[in-house]
Structures are given as C-alpha cells and as structure tokens.
Scaffold this active site. Structure first.
Site, PDB file in Angstrom:
ATOM      1  N   ASN A 288       0.828  -1.207   0.000  1.00 59.32           N
ATOM      2  CA  ASN A 288       0.000   0.000   0.000  1.00 59.32           C
ATOM      3  C   ASN A 288       0.860   1.254   0.000  1.00 59.32           C
ATOM      4  OD1 ASN A 288       0.741  -0.820   2.633  1.00 59.32           O
ATOM      5  ND2 ASN A 288      -0.872   0.407   3.553  1.00 59.32           N
ATOM      6  N   TYR A 289       2.016   1.207   0.657  1.00 61.92           N
ATOM      7  CA  TYR A 289       2.912   2.354   0.630  1.00 61.92           C
ATOM      8  C   TYR A 289       3.645   2.453  -0.709  1.00 61.92           C
ATOM      9  CZ  TYR A 289       1.796   3.184   5.454  1.00 61.92           C
ATOM     10  OH  TYR A 289       1.107   3.471   6.613  1.00 61.92           O
ATOM     11  N   HIS A 290       3.809   1.341  -1.367  1.00 63.14           N
ATOM     12  CA  HIS A 290       4.345   1.369  -2.730  1.00 63.14           C
ATOM     13  C   HIS A 290       3.412   2.177  -3.634  1.00 63.14           C
ATOM     14  CE1 HIS A 290       6.249  -0.223  -6.421  1.00 63.14           C
ATOM     15  NE2 HIS A 290       5.009  -0.276  -6.885  1.00 63.14           N
TER      16      HIS A 290
END
Length: 648
Positions: A288-290
């Site tokens: 999700n941070y990607h």
C-alpha cells in the site's frame, strides 16, 4: 483590524520561526512578494501603512486570481458541483463535523470532541487517533458540502474551526502536542489539503480579509515547519516533499515559494533513486505504501507541470514511476488486490482500477496499464506469467491473468524498516477467485502498551507462512539462490539468516502450473523447537493430525489441501489464527504448525505440498526425500497418480 486574532496567528509563527513579524503591527507582507503580478494595490497600501485596505486588496486579489491551477479542485468547478448529490459517507463526515463529532480514523469512526473542541482529546490511546485528528478528514467534505448546497453554515464552521485549531495548537504548547499536531507528516497533509479548502471557501463572505491574513500566516508557518523538520527517510519524506511542491505551486506569492518548489523537487529526484529498487518496488516493501509512493511522485510531477517546472524532473523520473506501476501489476492477484505483507491492508478492485485509470493518463502508450485500467477490455496483459522482482524479493508464480488463475506471491526480501514485518518466506495463495492463504495483516499501528500488544501479535513471525525456531521472530535478509521459469516448472530457491545460529533455506516449485511444493530446511547449530507455520482463509477446515494435513471445505468445491512430510517425530499442532483485512478488525481462521524437535546441529527438513482441488475429496499425495544416482538430493512425489522428481 481584529488585532487580537491576528496577534494569535503571529505568535504561532514567531514561536518557532526566525522573526518575520515584529511589534504590534502585522508584517504578513514581509512573507509575501509584493512585486508579484497583481499585487500592485496591495503594495501601494502597505507602503502607505494602510493595512486594512491592504488586507482588502489582498482578498480581492485572491478572489480574482485565475492564473493558478490546482490538480484536484478549481473554482470554476463550483458550478458543476452545485446541487450535486454527495455520497452518504462524505455528507455524514461534513454534517457530523458541524457538531464536532469528528471522523478521525476509519478503524474507530466518530468521536465527540465537545462544543468548544478539545483538540488534545485522546479517547483511545492509539497514536493514530491523535495524529489523524490533525489531518481534519471532515474539512474537505465540509467544502464539498458547501459547494453542493451553497449553505454558509459549512463555511462559517470551517473558518471557526480553523481559527480554533490555530489558537489551541501553537507549536511549543507541549512536547506531546507537538508530537501529534506538528509531526511533519500531518503538517504536510494540512499544507496539501488547505489548498483544496482555500478554493472551496475563498468566495464565502465568512472568508474575510482578517481571516485571509491568518490563513496565509498559518500556511507559511506550516510550509517552513516542514522545511525545518524533514523526516529522515521513507514515505513520510516523500509526502513532505510532494506537499511542499504543492505549497510553492499553489501560493507562488510567498517569498519562499520558489525555494519550496525547488527543495521538494530536489528531494523527490534524490529519493526516487534511493527508495525504488531496479525492479520497480519501493523499499519499504509494504505494497500500500508502494502505491502511495507512485501517487506521490505523480502528484508532484503534475503540480510541476502546472507550474511550468516539469523540466526539473529528468526523464528517468517518469520512467521509474512507470516501472513501479508494472511492478505492482506483477505483484497483484487477478482481482487487483495484493498481498497484505507488512502493514498493507486489503484493497478493493474499484480503488485499484481508479489508480490504473489515473496512471493511464500519464502513460497513455503503455498497453499493460491500459489493460488493468479497463479490466482487460483494452490493452494487453503482461507478456509473461510468473515474475520475480529479484531486487526487492517479491516473487509471483501464476498460470494466468484472469480470475480463474492460480497465483502465489511470496516475500523473500532484503531488510526493510518500520512498516516491514519479520516475515520472510510468507506468501498468499489465490485460486479461482479465492485468496486461500492471506497474510495476517497489521490490525493497528502504534500507541500505549495495550495498543502495541495488539500490533505485535500480528507482527510475530509465527503468524506467517514461514519457519521459526522456538517461535521467536526472525531476521530478514534473504538471498536468492535460484529463480527459473518454464512451462512445466517454476522454481525459487533462497536462504534467509533467520537467527544467528540458524538459516532457513526454502525451495518453492510450481509444478505443471497447477500445484506447489515447498522444501524447507532449518540449517545450523541452533537447537530447540522448529515449527513450519501455515494459516488459511477464515472458515471451516479439515485438520488431519495423522496425515499431517489441513484442507478447506468450501461448498462450492474450490478447495486447497496442505500436506506436510517430515521426520517421523513431526507433529501437527493447531495454533491461534487471526487475519486483519482492515484497521482494528480481525477474524479468526484455521492455523497449524508442523513441529519437529531439533536437539543438535543436524538439519531439519520438511516437504509441503499445497494442492488446489475441485470438490470435497482431496487428491492422494505422497512425497519423500531421495538421493539420485549422481548423489543429488531430490524430492520424489506422487500427486493423483502422477510421479514427479524435483532437484533441490
């Protein structure tokens, strides 16, 4: 002039900036470039020391300003929103916000912060509540409600809340309050969102000339605070840089606007090389941070385009973003979800399709992005099936791109940091539309001891699909030994120094593009209890301690069996199993460990066969270690009567 209110705003600024204000007369005009085109009347009144007229001219300038474009909200869009029906969630946030029932986190819903608003209220000792309160998730919904209804109650309340926050949250109020209200990530979020809010409310009669000065002073303070307190690394630094570009782009009238833009661009140009592996994966290895990083980089690029500063980003910058998009496509299941490795949460296919649609606007010639943006109606699927992102250690085994495919995505990565979990070797398995072996998730982020106890349960190595010694957490630093792909057999082999005295070596075979064989070895002097852990999707499962197997029992006939072969003394142990698909929500699920004592330095070995099957009767499976004629170690297995030999 309402000198009392202005003085409050100025004190906030002088509390931690080099003095740009002095005495009792506001010097807001010292942080504005009075030679900026359109500021002629403002400058004239300032030179005459007629600050009341200067404020009025300043407000008139901003209400007449048309040259500055916003990436998301522009004032010419107001008519389009007039009378538009808002979704229930947006309207609820706005209307509850009027009553000071604030939506601070989707894991908790709404809290009542009182008639006068207690900005330091902390109803549950989860840090995210305090941090995300200061992101004001209900303010933009109030702006949308204002444009939709034209009701001044939204503008009036927003102005009041903005002034109240400024008054009650000066930097330096307390160490604790600074930690939550002025953390750079939250400060940057407000810098971004207040550009939207400015456009929503600037034409309201409640947005007075006095308030404009307060707003600008507060905004300048925020931007300079970011500059003085950049995060050391990671997605926080990316957010801060991108939002500083927003500040300099949307408010070019500030004397430091050019510095803000340049610093933000310079940081992102540096960090995209640091934070993105050559295979396209962002180095925190939480998917999700990607995706957040992709959108940060693109938002910055878009704002730079609006500021005519696109050339400040090299061509390699956009090429890297494009590679990041292809990386997440490779690491996703056919329904666009991706593994919940580390602190990732389950996403919807709708939200991911919107991402691809947004990305396609930037990369219209990329037929793979087009494929995902249109759910396969146009464009082309990637020209491969299984794919190893070998720098970041994310490996995908797949036999197709449609929903009837079989897909296993495994993490065997180098070290990451905060969002990463001690989980090397873990994986998720998708078969014909069902994720049979979801990662545990993260449940909660940070807070007091009780909150951290909840978080740390999900971070344990033993609640992931991997091997432990004495159920202790592992070190993460996998090294690939072999990765190969062919029509009949895909194979990954890696080693991870899980403990100071024990390495975990794992082979993963995708046989005939239909089932999986895992060979796990505990190698080293470490002694104690070796456990090989597996967890299934929530629901019933048939556990057979004698056969050392566990199988799902779904009525639709789409099922999976996990069967393990090891030393004669190996036991099957049922464990506590939970999965968290979203914040503060958890579901019980079946979980087992295959347990074997390790009394000395001899290697402990396991063979696990994970086999999808149709119906309620699992296939017959046999497996054993053998030695070939040329003295190579092999696995001999029989699945549904068909024999296979696998070189380890």
């Amino acid at each position: 002039m309402k000198t009392g209110i202005l003085l409050t705003a100025l004190l906030v600024a002088t509390a931690f900036l080099n003095p740009v204000f002095a005495g009792d007369t506001p010097k807001v005009y010292e942080i504005l470039n009075l030679d900026f085109p359109g500021f002629e009347k403002v400058k004239q009144h300032v030179e005459n020391k007629d600050y009341t007229k200067a404020q009025e001219a300043l407000l008139d300038y901003y209400r007449q300003r048309t040259s500055i474009k916003h990436p998301d909200v522009n004032r010419e869009d107001k008519q389009k929103m007039k009378g538009k029906r808002l979704d229930e969630s947006t309207l609820e946030k706005a209307n509850n916000g009027l009553k000071h029932h604030f939506f601070v986190h989707k894991g908790y819903g709404y809290f009542d912060f009182g008639d006068t608003i207690n900005w330091q209220y902390w109803p549950v000792k989860d840090n995210e509540i305090r941090w995300q309160l200061n992101r004001m998730y209900w303010w933009i919904p109030m702006g949308e409600a204002y444009w939709s209804t034209g009701d001044e109650k939204y503008a009036k309340e927003w102005v009041w809340q903005m002034r109240d926050w400024i008054k009650d949250n000066p930097r330096g109020l307390s160490k604790e309050n600074d930690r939550f209200a002025w953390r750079p990530l939250e400060t940057a979020r407000r810098v971004q969102d207040q550009t939207n809010l400015f456009n929503y409310f600037i034409d309201s009669p409640n947005f007075t000339a006095d308030f404009l000065v307060e707003f600008l002073v507060n905004y300048y303070v925020h931007a300079e605070c970011i500059r003085q307190n950049y995060s050391e690394r990671g997605n926080h630094l990316l957010f801060e840089a991108q939002r500083l570009i927003y500040a300099g782009g949307f408010f070019p009238e500030f004397i430091n606007a050019g510095t803000w833009r340049k610093e933000g661009i310079d940081i992102l140009n540096t960090e995209i090389e640091k934070q993105v592996y050559a295979d396209g994966m962002q180095y925190e290895l939480s998917l999700n941070y990607h995706i957040a990083a992709i959108n940060i980089f693109l938002k910055a690029l878009y704002m730079a385009q609006l500021c005519n500063m696109e050339d400040e980003f090299p061509k390699s910058y956009s090429a890297c973003i494009e590679n990041m998009i292809i990386a997440i496509a490779n690491a996703s299941f056919p329904d666009y979800t991706y593994p919940m490795f580390s602190d990732a949460k389950r996403v919807s296919d709708g939200s991911m399709q919107k991402n691809y649609q947004s990305w396609l606007k930037v990369f219209p010639d990329n037929e793979v992005i087009r494929y995902f943006a249109t759910k396969g109606k146009n464009g082309n699927a990637p020209g491969h099936l299984s794919k190893g992102l070998t720098n970041s250690g994310i490996y995908t085994f797949r036999n197709g791109w449609k929903k009837d495919a079989t897909v296993l995505i495994l993490k065997a990565s180098p070290p990451a940091f905060w969002h990463s979990q001690p989980d090397n070797g873990t994986f998720e398995l998708w078969v014909k539309g069902r994720n049979f072996m979801p990662d545990a998730g993260c449940y909660v982020y940070s807070g007091d001891d009780e909150i951290m106890k909840l978080r740390n349960w999900y971070r344990q190595t033993k609640v992931h699909q991997t091997l432990t010694l004495n159920n202790e957490n592992i070190n993460v630093d996998a090294h690939q030994i072999r990765w190969s792909v062919s029509p009949d057999l895909d194979e990954l082999k890696y080693s991870n120094p899980s403990y100071d005295n024990l390495d975990h070596e794992r082979n993963v075979f995708f046989v005939d593009q239909s089932f999986f064989v895992l060979v796990d070895k505990a190698i080293g002097k470490g002694t104690g209890q070796v456990d090989l852990h597996y967890q299934l999707i929530e629901g019933n499962a048939n556990v057979n301690a004698k056969a050392k197997s566990i199988a799902t029992t779904f009525d639709d006939g789409n099922n999976v069996i996990i069967r393990c072969f090891g030393p004669k003394t190996m036991e099957l142990i049922e464990e506590e199993g939970k999965v968290s698909y979203s914040y503060r929500k958890e579901i019980e699920r079946p979980a087992v460990a295959f347990r074997q004592p390790k009394p000395d330095g001899k290697t402990v070995k396991f063979i696990t066969v994970i086999c999808p099957f149709d119906g309620q009767k699992a296939p017959e499976i046999k497996a054993a270690f053998i030695t070939s004629k040329d003295n190579k170690e092999q696995v001999e297995l029989v699945v549904n009567g068909k024999k296979h030999l696998l070189d380890i």
